[in-house]
Design an enzyme around this catalytic site. Structure first.
Site, PDB file in Angstrom:
ATOM      1  N   HIS A 109       0.669  -1.278   0.090  1.00 59.73           N
ATOM      2  CA  HIS A 109       0.024  -0.171   0.012  1.00 59.73           C
ATOM      3  C   HIS A 109       0.728   1.363   0.179  1.00 59.73           C
ATOM      4  CE1 HIS A 109       0.005   0.041   4.498  1.00 59.73           C
ATOM      5  NE2 HIS A 109       0.110   1.245   4.425  1.00 59.73           N
TER       6      HIS A 109
ATOM      7  N   ASP B 257       0.927  -7.667   2.375  1.00 59.65           N
ATOM      8  CA  ASP B 257       1.301  -6.293   2.037  1.00 59.65           C
ATOM      9  C   ASP B 257       2.641  -5.705   1.710  1.00 59.65           C
ATOM     10  OD1 ASP B 257       0.876  -3.393   1.866  1.00 59.65           O
ATOM     11  OD2 ASP B 257      -0.584  -3.371   3.375  1.00 59.65           O
TER      12      ASP B 257
ATOM     13  N   SER C  62       3.893   2.182   8.471  1.00 59.63           N
ATOM     14  CA  SER C  62       3.696   1.372   7.516  1.00 59.63           C
ATOM     15  C   SER C  62       5.214   0.914   6.555  1.00 59.63           C
ATOM     16  CB  SER C  62       2.655   1.844   6.577  1.00 59.63           C
ATOM     17  OG  SER C  62       1.607   1.388   6.929  1.00 59.63           O
TER      18      SER C  62
HETATM   19  N1  ARG Z   1      -4.667   0.590   7.356  1.00 53.87           N
HETATM   20  C1  ARG Z   1      -3.254   0.480   6.840  1.00 53.87           C
HETATM   21  C2  ARG Z   1      -2.693   2.301   7.149  1.00 53.87           C
HETATM   22  O1  ARG Z   1      -3.242   2.617   7.861  1.00 53.87           O
HETATM   23  C3  ARG Z   1      -3.324   0.163   5.505  1.00 53.87           C
HETATM   24  C4  ARG Z   1      -3.949   0.814   4.392  1.00 53.87           C
HETATM   25  C5  ARG Z   1      -4.016   0.425   3.051  1.00 53.87           C
HETATM   26  N2  ARG Z   1      -4.821  -0.542   2.944  1.00 53.87           N
HETATM   27  C6  ARG Z   1      -6.274  -0.357   2.449  1.00 53.87           C
HETATM   28  N3  ARG Z   1      -7.021  -1.593   2.150  1.00 53.87           N
HETATM   29  N4  ARG Z   1      -6.950   0.855   2.227  1.00 53.87           N
HETATM   30  O2  ARG Z   1      -2.188   2.636   6.465  1.00 53.87           O
HETATM   31  N1  GLU Z   2      -1.144   1.416   7.647  1.00 51.80           N
HETATM   32  C1  GLU Z   2      -0.548   2.424   8.428  1.00 51.80           C
HETATM   33  C2  GLU Z   2       0.546   3.216   7.300  1.00 51.80           C
HETATM   34  O1  GLU Z   2       0.353   3.362   6.179  1.00 51.80           O
HETATM   35  C3  GLU Z   2       0.157   1.881   9.563  1.00 51.80           C
HETATM   36  C4  GLU Z   2      -0.912   1.353  10.454  1.00 51.80           C
HETATM   37  C5  GLU Z   2      -0.965   2.213  11.547  1.00 51.80           C
HETATM   38  O2  GLU Z   2      -1.512   3.535  11.307  1.00 51.80           O
HETATM   39  O3  GLU Z   2      -0.451   1.823  12.601  1.00 51.80           O
HETATM   40  O4  GLU Z   2       1.437   3.775   7.985  1.00 51.80           O
END
Ligand code: ARG
Ligand code: GLU
Length: 712
Positions: A85, A221, A647
C-alpha cells in the site's frame, strides 16, 4: 561530590516508570532511558547498534519511503522492502487495462526491467541532534508568544543554513513536546527509485478494505523497490546509466520464525499521535470530528465504489483514492470505539482534576498553571465549529478533482503572481493531465453535488460560502442541477479545452477565468477557508497551551518517563509478539497462515480472489524453506506502539534481524494515537517468510532472494 550527584541522577532516571510497551522513543536517547528496560525484555544488541554516527548501524538501513511511509534496505544492491500500500500509487501509475499490475502484480526479472517512478524519493537519516538550547536561546518565561515564535523562526533558519552549507543534505528542525524541546534531522535524499516487484492485489491487498485495520489478517502487504545512485554512489536524478546504490548497512533477514513473547522492536517513521490531549481535545475528536468525517467519507466511498464496479478503467482510476479515503473512514470508527471502551474522556478529566489540585497547592505553580485548563476550555469552545468547517472544505477539495484543479490554478496563477509564467503554465499542465488521467467526470460530478449538499446541511450558515447560497436560490436548492450547470459550462470540466486555455494563457485571460462558474465556486470556497483560517488564532493559542500543559505534567509526574508524540521522525518502539482478547470470551491467536487465505477464497469478491498459482503452491505444499513444520505463516501481531507512517517499517528480533514488515494495527487498538492500552493495542506485520515465499515460489524471482542476507 559530582560523582555522587551523577550516580543519584542516574538512579532517579532509571527509576522512571515505562508503561508496558507504550512509547515511541528517540533513537539517540535509548541508552539514557530505555536500554535497561529493553535488555530486561530480551534485547540482545546495544543502543550503538541501533543508532551511531561512528559506525554503520541499523538506522543506515531505514528510509523514509515517499512522503509518508518507511522502508528498509534488504540487500547491498539498494533493494528496499516496504508495503504494497506504500507503493500503491506507483503500481497504479504503471497500470493500464492491458498491463494491469494492480490486479496481476509486477516482477522485474532483471534490473533492466525495473520501472522508474518520477517524484518518488527515499531519505536516509544521516544524523540527528538535540538542538533545544540553540533554538530556545534568548527565550525566557517572560518572552511574549509573538517574540518567542519570531526568535525560534530566526534560530531555525540560521541553523538550517549553517548545517546545509557546502553539502547536499536536507535539514529539518522539529519541535518535540509541543515546543519544549527541538531536534534537528539531517537527511540524504535519493531520487532514482525503481519498482522491482509487487504481488498481485489478490496477495498484496488481499482482504482489501474489508479486512483493513482488522485482525485476523491475511494480506501480503509488501512491495520491492531499488535505490539507484550515480557512479560515485551519490544521489542523482534518474538516468539510465545510474547504478544500484550500495548502502552502508542492509538488514539480515531471519527465517527462524516468530514465537509468542519474543522481544521485537520497530524502527521507523511514525507520523502523528496526540497522547497528551486534554479531555477537551479528545471530546473534539470523539464527538465532532470523527463522527462528521465518518459520514463524509461514507458518502465519498459509496459514490466512488459504485462507479468502480461498473468498469475496469474506473476501478483502476480510483483505486488509490478509494483506498486512502477508506483507510481514514475505518480508522476513525475504530478509534471512537476504542476511546469509548477506554472511557478516555473520563480518564483525561481525572488527570486534569489531579493536575488542578497539584497546581493550586503551591503559589508559583498556581501562577504558572492555575488557569491553564480554563483557558483550554475557552479556546476549544471557539475552535471546534471552525475546525469542522476546515475539515469539510478539505474533504471536498481532496475528493472532487475539479475543485482541486481549479484551486491549484487559482493559487498558482492569480493568488500568487508567477515569477516565471511559462514555467508555471508547464507545471500546471502536467498537474492537470496527471489529475484527469484518474478522473471519471461523472463520478466527479456526483461527488461535487453530494458533498456540497452535505456541507449546506451540516455547517452553520454563517460559514456558507456566498456562492452556495446563490446557487441554492437559483436552482431551487437542487444541487444536481447546479452541478450540471457547472460541469457543462466550465472549461475546467473539459481537459482538452482547459489545456488549450493554459497554452494560450496571458494576463488578460484572467477575465475569462473570473467568469467561469467553477472558478467562481472554488474562489468562494477558498475565500471562506481564508476567512476561517484567520479565526484560528485560538488554534495557535491551543498549541501554546499544550506546551505549558506538558511541561506541567512532566513536573507533576516526576516518576513517569514521557515520550514525545510522533511527528514523522525516526523512532524506536519495542514490545513482544503477542495475542490479545478483543472481547469477553474471545482470544485472537498472534499469527495467521496460508490455510486462512485458502479458507477466505471467493471468486465472486474482488478482495478475496486468491491467485491460481498461490492455490497450486498450497495444494502441493511447495513452500521451500519458508514454512514452519509444513505450515506457511502469513502475518503476526505484536505489542509495538506504532501509527500511520510506520507502514513498511521493519519489525526486528532481539538481534536486530528482520522478521516482519509492519503494515497495520488492529481495529480494537486504533485509539492508541490518543490513548494506548497494552491489553488491546497490537501492530500487524507480514511474516517475512511469507514475503520471501511469494518472491521465490510465486513470482519465481529467486535472483532477488540471492541478493539478500538470509539467516536460517
Ligand atoms: N490500514 C493501513 C494503514 O493505515 C493500510 C492501508 C492500506 N490498505 C487499504 N486497504 N486501504 O495505512
Ligand atoms: N497502515 C499504516 C500506514 O500506512 C500503519 C498502520 C498504523 O496506522 O498503525 O502507515
Amino acid at each position: 561530590m559530582i560523582k555522587i550527584l551523577f550516580v543519584l541522577i542516574l538512579f532517579i532516571l532509571s527509576a522512571k516508570i515505562i508503561i508496558a510497551d507504550e512509547g515511541m522513543w528517540i533513537p539517540i536517547l535509548l541508552e539514557k532511558y530505555n536500554y535497561e528496560d529493553m535488555k530486561k525484555k530480551g534485547f540482545k544488541l546495544t543502543p550503538e547498534d541501533i543508532y551511531s554516527i561512528n559506525k554503520a548501524c541499523l538506522k543506515d538501513a531505514i528510509v523514509i519511503f515517499g512522503k509518508g511511509c518507511t522502508g528498509e534496505l534488504i540487500s547491498d544492491k539498494g533493494l528496499i522492502i516496504t508495503n504494497h500500500h506504500c507503493g500503491y500509487s506507483q503500481i497504479q501509475a504503471h497500470s493500464t487495462i492491458d498491463h494491469d499490475y494492480l490486479t496481476d502484480g509486477f516482477w522485474a526479472m532483471s534490473q533492466t526491467e525495473e520501472l522508474t517512478n518520477p517524484a518518488l524519493t527515499v531519505q536516509f537519516l544521516v544524523r540527528m541532534e538535540d538542538v533545544t538550547a540553540k533554538i530556545l536561546k534568548d527565550i525566557s518565561d517572560t518572552t511574549s508568544e509573538a517574540n518567542r515564535q519570531k526568535i525560534i523562526k530566526k534560530h531555525i533558519s540560521e541553523l538550517t543554513k549553517m548545517t546545509t552549507e557546502g553539502n547536499h543534505y536536507n535539514v529539518s528542525i522539529k519541535p518535540f513536546y509541543y515546543g519544549n524541546e527541538y531536534y534537528m534531522f539531517i537527511y540524504e535524499e535519493f531520487k532514482d527509485i525503481r519498482l522491482v516487484g509487487a504481488p498481485p492485489s489478490g496477495i498484496g491487498k488481499f482482504g482489501g478494505d474489508t479486512d483493513n485495520w482488522m485482525w485476523p489478517r491475511h494480506t501480503g502487504d509488501f512491495s520491492l523497490f531499488r535505490i539507484y545512485a550515480n557512479r560515485k554512489n551519490e544521489p542523482a536524478d534518474y538516468a539510465p546509466e545510474n547504478v544500484p546504490y550500495k548502502p552502508k548497512k542492509s538488514l539480515q533477514i531471519s527465517i527462524k520464525g516468530v514465537k509468542k513473547d519474543d522481544f521485537t522492536f520497530v524502527f521507523g517513521y511514525p507520523g502523528r499521535t496526540a497522547e497528551y490531549l486534554t479531555s477537551f481535545g479528545v471530546e473534539q475528536i470523539y464527538q465532532v470530528k470523527n463522527p462528521h468525517l465518518i459520514l463524509i467519507r461514507k458518502k465519498i466511498l459509496d459514490i466512488m465504489g459504485e462507479d468502480m464496479k461498473t468498469s475496469n478503467q474506473i476501478r483502476i482510476q480510483y483505486a488509490f483514492k478509494y483506498a486512502s479515503f477508506a483507510n481514514g473512514w475505518k480508522k476513525w470508527m475504530g478509534e471512537n470505539k476504542g476511546l469509548q471502551k477506554l472511557n478516555a474522556i473520563e480518564k483525561k478529566k481525572a488527570l486534569e482534576a489531579q493536575f488542578q489540585t497539584w497546581a493550586d497547592a503551591n503559589e508559583d505553580r498556581k501562577k504558572k498553571y492555575g488557569s491553564l485548563l480554563q483557558q483550554f476550555e475557552k479556546c476549544y469552545k471557539e475552535v471546534v465549529p471552525i475546525n469542522l468547517v476546515t475539515d469539510y472544505l478539505n474533504e471536498i477539495t481532496s475528493s472532487v478533482d475539479l475543485i482541486e484543479v481549479v484551486r491549484q490554478i487559482y493559487l498558482d496563477l492569480i493568488y500568487t503572481q508567477p515569477t516565471d509564467l511559462q514555467k508555471t503554465i508547464t507545471s500546471l499542465k502536467t498537474f492537470v493531465k496527471k489529475t484527469y488521467k484518474d478522473v471519471n467526470i461523472n463520478t466527479d460530478k456526483k461527488l461535487f453535488s453530494s458533498l456540497m449538499k452535505m456541507y449546506c446541511e451540516n455547517i452553520d450558515s454563517a460559514f456558507k460560502p456566498q456562492i452556495f447560497s446563490n446557487a441554492e436560490r437559483k436552482f431551487d436548492g437542487n444541487y444536481n442541477k447546479y452541478t450540471d450547470y457547472i460541469y457543462s459550462e466550465s472549461i475546467f470540466a473539459n481537459e482538452e479545452k482547459l489545456l488549450k486555455f493554459l497554452d494560450n494563457y496571458k494576463s488578460s485571460s484572467q477575465k475569462k477565468l473570473q467568469k467561469d462558474p467553477a472558478f467562481i465556486h472554488v474562489k468562494d470556497m477558498i475565500d471562506m477557508s481564508i476567512k476561517v483560517g484567520k479565526k484560528v488564532s485560538a488554534n495557535v493559542q491551543i498549541e501554546n497551551l499544550y506546551r505549558l500543559w506538558i511541561a506541567g505534567l512532566r513536573e507533576m509526574q516526576t516518576d513517569k518517563l514521557f515520550y514525545p508524540d510522533a511527528n514523522f521522525t525516526l523512532r524506536v518502539t519495542y514490545g513482544k509478539v503477542d495475542n490479545y482478547e478483543p472481547a469477553d470470551g474471545v482470544t485472537y491467536n498472534y499469527f495467521t497462515t496460508l490455510d486462512g487465505i485458502i479458507a477466505k477464497d471467493d471468486s465472486l469478491i474482488y478482495d478475496y480472489r486468491v491467485p491460481k498459482k498461490l492455490k497450486e503452491l498450497y495444494k502441493q505444499k511447495d513452500f521451500g524453506k519458508y514454512a514452519e513444520n509444513g505450515v506457511m505463516k502469513v502475518a503476526f501481531t505484536a505489542s509495538n506502539h506504532t501509527t500511520g507512517g510506520n507502514s513498511g517499517s521493519p519489525v526486528l528480533n532481539a538481534e536486530g534481524q528482520l522478521i516482519g514488515v509492519n503494515f497495520d494495527r488492529n481495529w480494537e487498538g486504533t485509539m492508541s494515537d490518543i490513548m494506548y492500552d497494552p491489553s488491546q493495542c497490537r501492530n500487524i506485520a507480514i511474516d517475512i517468510r511469507y514475503a520471501l515465499f511469494i518472491i521465490d515460489k510465486f513470482a519465481g524471482a529467486g535472483h532477488l532472494i540471492k541478493e539478500m542476507n538470509i539467516v536460517e
